[in-house]
Enzyme design. Structure first.
Site, PDB file in Angstrom:
ATOM      1  N   HIS A  22       0.839  -1.204   0.000  1.00 37.56           N
ATOM      2  CA  HIS A  22       0.000   0.000   0.000  1.00 37.56           C
ATOM      3  C   HIS A  22       0.873   1.254   0.000  1.00 37.56           C
ATOM      4  O   HIS A  22       0.616   2.207  -0.742  1.00 37.56           O
ATOM      5  CB  HIS A  22      -0.881   0.058   1.262  1.00 37.56           C
ATOM      6  CG  HIS A  22      -1.893  -1.042   1.394  1.00 37.56           C
ATOM      7  ND1 HIS A  22      -2.031  -1.804   2.531  1.00 37.56           N
ATOM      8  CD2 HIS A  22      -2.840  -1.491   0.521  1.00 37.56           C
ATOM      9  CE1 HIS A  22      -3.026  -2.673   2.362  1.00 37.56           C
ATOM     10  NE2 HIS A  22      -3.519  -2.518   1.154  1.00 37.56           N
ATOM     11  N   ARG A  45      -2.406  -6.104  -8.294  1.00 39.97           N
ATOM     12  CA  ARG A  45      -1.336  -7.086  -8.154  1.00 39.97           C
ATOM     13  C   ARG A  45      -1.497  -8.116  -9.268  1.00 39.97           C
ATOM     14  O   ARG A  45      -1.415  -7.778 -10.424  1.00 39.97           O
ATOM     15  CB  ARG A  45      -1.377  -7.738  -6.761  1.00 39.97           C
ATOM     16  CG  ARG A  45      -0.890  -6.796  -5.670  1.00 39.97           C
ATOM     17  CD  ARG A  45      -1.352  -7.229  -4.308  1.00 39.97           C
ATOM     18  NE  ARG A  45      -2.804  -7.119  -4.217  1.00 39.97           N
ATOM     19  CZ  ARG A  45      -3.513  -7.363  -3.126  1.00 39.97           C
ATOM     20  NH1 ARG A  45      -2.901  -7.754  -2.041  1.00 39.97           N
ATOM     21  NH2 ARG A  45      -4.824  -7.227  -3.121  1.00 39.97           N
ATOM     22  N   SER A  75      -2.692  -7.688   3.080  1.00 37.07           N
ATOM     23  CA  SER A  75      -3.004  -7.590   4.512  1.00 37.07           C
ATOM     24  C   SER A  75      -3.266  -8.984   5.097  1.00 37.07           C
ATOM     25  O   SER A  75      -2.854  -9.268   6.229  1.00 37.07           O
ATOM     26  CB  SER A  75      -4.222  -6.699   4.727  1.00 37.07           C
ATOM     27  OG  SER A  75      -3.963  -5.396   4.263  1.00 37.07           O
TER      28      SER A  75
HETATM   29  P1  ADP Z   1      -9.942  -3.315  -0.184  1.00 36.26           P
HETATM   30  O1  ADP Z   1     -10.645  -4.081   0.899  1.00 36.26           O
HETATM   31  O2  ADP Z   1     -10.641  -2.030  -0.556  1.00 36.26           O
HETATM   32  O3  ADP Z   1      -9.564  -4.119  -1.392  1.00 36.26           O
HETATM   33  P2  ADP Z   1      -7.111  -3.316   0.585  1.00 36.26           P
HETATM   34  O4  ADP Z   1      -6.542  -2.642   1.779  1.00 36.26           O
HETATM   35  O5  ADP Z   1      -7.042  -4.802   0.541  1.00 36.26           O
HETATM   36  O6  ADP Z   1      -8.613  -2.777   0.508  1.00 36.26           O
HETATM   37  O7  ADP Z   1      -6.444  -2.758  -0.737  1.00 36.26           O
HETATM   38  C1  ADP Z   1      -6.565  -1.424  -1.142  1.00 36.26           C
HETATM   39  C2  ADP Z   1      -6.021  -1.284  -2.556  1.00 36.26           C
HETATM   40  O8  ADP Z   1      -4.618  -1.507  -2.549  1.00 36.26           O
HETATM   41  C3  ADP Z   1      -6.604  -2.287  -3.564  1.00 36.26           C
HETATM   42  O9  ADP Z   1      -6.751  -1.639  -4.817  1.00 36.26           O
HETATM   43  C4  ADP Z   1      -5.536  -3.364  -3.650  1.00 36.26           C
HETATM   44  O10 ADP Z   1      -5.558  -4.020  -4.907  1.00 36.26           O
HETATM   45  C5  ADP Z   1      -4.281  -2.510  -3.491  1.00 36.26           C
HETATM   46  N1  ADP Z   1      -3.141  -3.273  -2.973  1.00 36.26           N
HETATM   47  C6  ADP Z   1      -3.101  -4.069  -1.893  1.00 36.26           C
HETATM   48  N2  ADP Z   1      -1.875  -4.605  -1.718  1.00 36.26           N
HETATM   49  C7  ADP Z   1      -1.120  -4.144  -2.732  1.00 36.26           C
HETATM   50  C8  ADP Z   1       0.243  -4.346  -3.133  1.00 36.26           C
HETATM   51  N3  ADP Z   1       1.052  -5.176  -2.483  1.00 36.26           N
HETATM   52  N4  ADP Z   1       0.682  -3.688  -4.237  1.00 36.26           N
HETATM   53  C9  ADP Z   1      -0.158  -2.875  -4.949  1.00 36.26           C
HETATM   54  N5  ADP Z   1      -1.444  -2.653  -4.632  1.00 36.26           N
HETATM   55  C10 ADP Z   1      -1.921  -3.270  -3.535  1.00 36.26           C
END
Ligand code: ADP
Length: 158
Positions: A17, A90, A128
């Site tokens: 993130h 991803r 996460s």
């Molecule tokens: P949500 O429940 O809204 O999907 P997340 O916290 O899981 O929330 O993810 C928020 C955003 O960040 C999403 O668009 C997800 O694809 C992106 N994301 C999560 N991990 C990564 C990562 N390692 N690299 C790039 N983008 C990521």
């Protein structure tokens, strides 16, 4: 002024993130990181904990502000004057969910555009859920998350 919003659960925030935040903060003049509260979702960390970890992790970015909402993201975006939603991608597995979400947001407010940033090399496997599993299984998570997350896990003995 180009204003964007990066919404997510951030349960907890990871270096994946943060990589998106760092890169989006270079593209936009102002970036709101929006910690989402979805009543239908079960979170591991409380909203206060998720906000606290995110605020600590973003403290060094001068143009990044951490906010939260239980409202629709497009509505929060409008309220903040943001006309771009940033999301990360991803593997292919993210695509279907993100495609559906972007279409739903477009339907709700077509004046707001969704833009995607691909995960940087070496960050694509960080999620996460993986972090929570690793922590439970005593795998070192410190290279994968900001320090505030390690502290929160230790403090809560979660
Ligand atoms: P949500 O429940 O809204 O999907 P997340 O916290 O899981 O929330 O993810 C928020 C955003 O960040 C999403 O668009 C997800 O694809 C992106 N994301 C999560 N991990 C990564 C990562 N390692 N690299 C790039 N983008 C990521």
């Amino acid at each position: 002024m180009k204003i964007a919003i990066y919404p997510g659960s951030f349960d907890p925030v990871t270096n994946g993130h943060l990589d998106i935040i760092r890169r989006a903060a270079k593209v936009f003049d102002k970036l709101f990181v929006c910690v989402a509260i979805n009543p239908g979702k079960k979170y591991f960390f409380t909203i206060d904990e998720r906000i606290h970890m995110m605020k600590e992790a973003c403290a060094s970015f001068y143009n990044v502000e951490v906010v939260f909402t239980s409202d629709l993201i497009v509505r929060k975006a409008k309220e903040l004057g943001a006309n771009v939603i940033v999301r990360g991608l991803r593997a292919v597995t993210d695509f279907e969910f993100e495609f559906q979400l972007a279409a739903a947001n477009e339907y709700a407010d077509s004046s707001i555009e969704t833009v995607f940033m691909m995960a940087s090399t070496g960050k694509g496997f960080i999620s996460s859920s993986t972090i929570k599993e690793f922590y439970k299984s005593n795998v070192d998570i410190s290279p994968l998350v900001p320090h505030s997350v390690v502290e929160m896990f230790q403090k809560n003995k979660k």
